[in-house]
Scaffold this motif. Structure first.
Motif: not given
Length: 203
Positions: A153-181
């Motif tokens: 649960k902690i890894a999922f929440i942390f990963s989703v937070s990082i991916e959303m920040l990447q999306l909002l700040l345009r730092l990298g690409t938002f990928q569902l695979s990153d959240i899964f792995y």
């Protein structure tokens, strides 16, 4: 066989680079994070000038196991943030490859290229959730099912937070695979924590 060696070599190179580049920055960020912790929880001792703050920090680091764990957790977290957010170039379209990154091969300009990002995403989260479980072991409890659930649960929440920040700040690409792995890596971190804890009890 040569492909396996290439994969292992690339993973080791990327991991060592990821450890080497942000080491000094992560160390400094961990110091600042733990100083902030002292000002939040020990303002009487830490809030008397920088000399008193340094002495208080050193005493806590020397005497408190929890404070040392907190420092290591801040260090691991800052290393991950450096790799995922703080050292990334701006992307024009962060949603250009939402479903990408699932395998170890990708096609770039009609050429098949080896990428180990999916494996590295798993490895990256193992020490993070392991450190979280170790730091807050009293709150987590002793059951392995609860530990695995919490680590995932902690890894999922942390990963989703990082991916959303990447999306909002345009730092990298938002990928569902990153959240899964990352979530898989988080669960493996919980498994490692449970395994080490069991070995320590037997010894």
């Amino acid at each position: 066989m040569s492909k396996t060696i290439d994969i292992i070599t690339k993973i080791l190179t990327n991991i060592l680079t990821a450890l080497y580049e942000p080491f000094g920055f992560s160390l400094l960020l961990s110091l600042l994070a733990t100083f902030f912790y002292l000002y939040a929880y020990e303002p009487i001792h830490a809030g008397k000038g920088w000399k008193s703050a340094i002495v208080t920090w050193y005493q806590n680091f020397k005497e408190s196991v929890f404070f040392r764990k907190l420092f290591l957790l801040a260090f691991v977290t800052s290393m991950i943030l450096f790799r995922t957010l703080l050292n990334r170039n701006l992307w024009m379209n962060p949603l250009s490859d939402v479903m990408g990154g699932w395998g170890i091969w990708e096609t770039v300009n009609e050429e098949r290229q080896l990428t180990t990002e999916c494996i590295e995403n798993v490895i990256m989260m193992v020490p993070f959730t392991g450190m979280v479980m170790w730091t807050f072991q009293e709150k987590v409890g002793n059951g392995w099912k609860k530990t695995l659930w919490q680590s995932g649960k902690i890894a999922f929440i942390f990963s989703v937070s990082i991916e959303m920040l990447q999306l909002l700040l345009r730092l990298g690409t938002f990928q569902l695979s990153d959240i899964f792995y990352n979530t898989v890596g988080g669960v493996l971190g919980g498994v490692c924590y449970c395994g080490i804890k069991k070995i320590k009890k037997r010894l």
